[in-house]
Design a protein around this motif. Structure first.
Motif, PDB file in Angstrom:
ATOM      1  N   ASP A 117       0.860   0.075   7.400  1.00 27.13           N
ATOM      2  CA  ASP A 117       1.957   0.450   6.503  1.00 27.13           C
ATOM      3  C   ASP A 117       1.976  -0.442   5.267  1.00 27.13           C
ATOM      4  OD1 ASP A 117       2.740   2.458   8.196  1.00 27.13           O
ATOM      5  OD2 ASP A 117       3.941   1.089   9.403  1.00 27.13           O
ATOM      6  N   HIS A 120      -0.548   0.791   3.004  1.00 27.17           N
ATOM      7  CA  HIS A 120      -0.056   2.015   2.364  1.00 27.17           C
ATOM      8  C   HIS A 120       0.845   1.665   1.182  1.00 27.17           C
ATOM      9  CE1 HIS A 120       2.791   5.655   2.457  1.00 27.17           C
ATOM     10  NE2 HIS A 120       1.691   6.047   1.871  1.00 27.17           N
ATOM     11  N   ILE A 124       0.397   2.292  -2.918  1.00 26.62           N
ATOM     12  CA  ILE A 124       1.358   2.986  -3.782  1.00 26.62           C
ATOM     13  C   ILE A 124       1.791   2.088  -4.940  1.00 26.62           C
ATOM     14  CG2 ILE A 124       3.683   3.989  -3.847  1.00 26.62           C
ATOM     15  CD1 ILE A 124       3.125   4.718  -0.866  1.00 26.62           C
ATOM     16  N   LEU A 153       9.752   2.099   2.703  1.00 24.60           N
ATOM     17  CA  LEU A 153       8.594   2.794   3.279  1.00 24.60           C
ATOM     18  C   LEU A 153       8.058   2.071   4.512  1.00 24.60           C
ATOM     19  CD1 LEU A 153       6.715   3.791   0.015  1.00 24.60           C
ATOM     20  CD2 LEU A 153       8.176   5.227   1.443  1.00 24.60           C
ATOM     21  N   THR A 180       5.896   8.376  -8.752  1.00 21.48           N
ATOM     22  CA  THR A 180       5.591   7.842  -7.417  1.00 21.48           C
ATOM     23  C   THR A 180       6.384   8.595  -6.347  1.00 21.48           C
ATOM     24  OG1 THR A 180       5.201   5.676  -8.374  1.00 21.48           O
ATOM     25  CG2 THR A 180       5.618   5.755  -6.011  1.00 21.48           C
ATOM     26  N   LEU A 181       7.665   8.861  -6.632  1.00 18.23           N
ATOM     27  CA  LEU A 181       8.490   9.587  -5.656  1.00 18.23           C
ATOM     28  C   LEU A 181       7.925  10.991  -5.420  1.00 18.23           C
ATOM     29  CD1 LEU A 181      12.117   8.537  -6.706  1.00 18.23           C
ATOM     30  CD2 LEU A 181      10.696   7.630  -4.852  1.00 18.23           C
ATOM     31  N   LYS A 183       4.860  11.890  -5.687  1.00 17.55           N
ATOM     32  CA  LYS A 183       3.632  11.768  -4.911  1.00 17.55           C
ATOM     33  C   LYS A 183       3.968  11.561  -3.419  1.00 17.55           C
ATOM     34  CE  LYS A 183      -0.356   8.781  -4.830  1.00 17.55           C
ATOM     35  NZ  LYS A 183      -0.302   7.348  -5.010  1.00 17.55           N
ATOM     36  N   LEU A 184       4.958  10.709  -3.158  1.00 18.90           N
ATOM     37  CA  LEU A 184       5.369  10.473  -1.771  1.00 18.90           C
ATOM     38  C   LEU A 184       5.884  11.770  -1.154  1.00 18.90           C
ATOM     39  CD1 LEU A 184       7.197   7.055  -2.240  1.00 18.90           C
ATOM     40  CD2 LEU A 184       5.120   7.456  -0.891  1.00 18.90           C
ATOM     41  N   ASN A 185       6.598  12.550  -1.961  1.00 15.36           N
ATOM     42  CA  ASN A 185       7.113  13.832  -1.490  1.00 15.36           C
ATOM     43  C   ASN A 185       5.944  14.769  -1.156  1.00 15.36           C
ATOM     44  OD1 ASN A 185       7.962  16.805  -2.844  1.00 15.36           O
ATOM     45  ND2 ASN A 185       9.308  15.995  -1.262  1.00 15.36           N
ATOM     46  N   GLU A 187       3.170  13.898  -0.100  1.00 16.35           N
ATOM     47  CA  GLU A 187       2.576  13.413   1.155  1.00 16.35           C
ATOM     48  C   GLU A 187       3.462  13.756   2.354  1.00 16.35           C
ATOM     49  OE1 GLU A 187       1.953   9.199   0.716  1.00 16.35           O
ATOM     50  OE2 GLU A 187       0.442   9.452  -0.860  1.00 16.35           O
ATOM     51  N   LEU A 189       7.179  13.267   2.463  1.00 16.14           N
ATOM     52  CA  LEU A 189       8.474  12.611   2.551  1.00 16.14           C
ATOM     53  C   LEU A 189       9.582  13.506   1.972  1.00 16.14           C
ATOM     54  CD1 LEU A 189       9.563   9.722   3.303  1.00 16.14           C
ATOM     55  CD2 LEU A 189       9.342   9.161   0.880  1.00 16.14           C
TER      56      LEU A 189
END
Ligand SMILES: Nc1ncnc2c1ncn2[C@@H]1O[C@H](COP(=O)(O)OP(=O)(O)OP(=O)(O)O)[C@@H](O)[C@H]1O
Ligand SMILES: [Mg+2]
Length: 239
Positions: A117, A120, A124, A153, A180-181, A183-185, A187, A189
């Protein structure tokens, strides 16, 4: 996934949410916008089941998570079992600890491989990777915000709530944070974001809700809300 129905919440005798209803589906980005004091932070704190005095008491209505009420769920189980985590207003990182210590502390609820993690999070936010041994209160505002999100995260959340993640950031860093948010979404999230910069938030979000003094006064897709003359006049500087 998350369904809020007729939620009323109060600080002592003062009611801050007067019966709001909204929902968030898995994989969505949902934004709550509204002026100062509208009840945005109150809503996030109620979702996290945080306790008074900083957080409100729910006096009516319900919060359902995958169909089950979480009104009696303790905040640590919201994080540890439901895997929903808050990036609070004002970041609230431990300034006297290093970046690495802040991140490691946050893996308490994470039974998995915290080394992975950490990698990870470093992927990011490469800027954090370079500053692992630095005291967190010496980070720039933008870096502190990265740390606040990175820390969330580390709890291996599948739903991330963010309260004003771009507060105090220069325009460039604001866009970077939102990219970034997104991109996380992508993936996987699910994201609920409270944001003062309504245009930025509505541009990124699948759907949005507008809060005004404890009530939801408008809702729709980000694109619809951006086009609405009332929303433009009240929240987008009239443009
Ligand atoms: N700990 C508290 N004790 C008492 N009242 C509170 C507390 N926190 C918030 N309130 C009140 O609840 C209402 C909603 O506040 P909240 O912080 O949710 O607004 P907000 O939409 O997040 O505003 P901002 O954009 O300024 O952050 C306000 O009237 C505020 O004064
Ligand atoms: Mg707030």
């Amino acid at each position: 996934m998350l369904s809020v129905t007729n939620l009323k919440a109060a600080y002592g005798k003062i009611e801050a949410l007067h019966g709001i209803s909204f929902h968030v589906e898995r994989g969505e980005i949902v934004t709550l916008i509204g002026s100062n004091g509208a009840g945005k932070s109150t809503t996030l704190k109620a979702l996290m089941r945080l306790k008074p005095p900083e957080s409100p008491i729910v006096t009516d209505g319900d919060i359902l998570f995958n169909g089950e009420s979480i009104l009696n769920t303790e905040a640590h189980n919201v994080v540890g079992k439901l895997r929903m985590t808050l990036v609070p207003e004002g970041r609230q990182i431990f300034g006297n600890l290093t970046v690495l210590e802040n991140l490691t502390l946050a893996s308490w609820s994470n039974p998995g491989d915290s080394r992975r993690d950490l990698d990870h999070v470093c992927g990011i936010f490469p800027r954090l990777a370079e500053r692992m041994k630095q005291r967190s209160d010496t980070l720039s505002g933008g870096e502190q915000q990265m740390l606040a999100v990175g820390r969330a995260l580390m709890s291996k959340c599948s739903e991330l709530l963010l309260d004003e993640p771009t507060m105090g950031l220069a325009a460039l860093l604001m866009y970077e944070m939102f990219r970034t948010l997104k991109k996380l979404n992508e993936e996987g999230l699910t994201i609920v974001v409270v944001e003062q910069n309504a245009r930025l938030a509505l541009n990124m979000a699948d759907r949005g809700y507008v809060l005004d003094t404890g009530e939801i006064v408008a809702e729709g897709t980000g694109a619809d809300l951006l086009r609405s003359p009332e929303i433009k006049a009240a929240y987008l500087g009239g443009a």
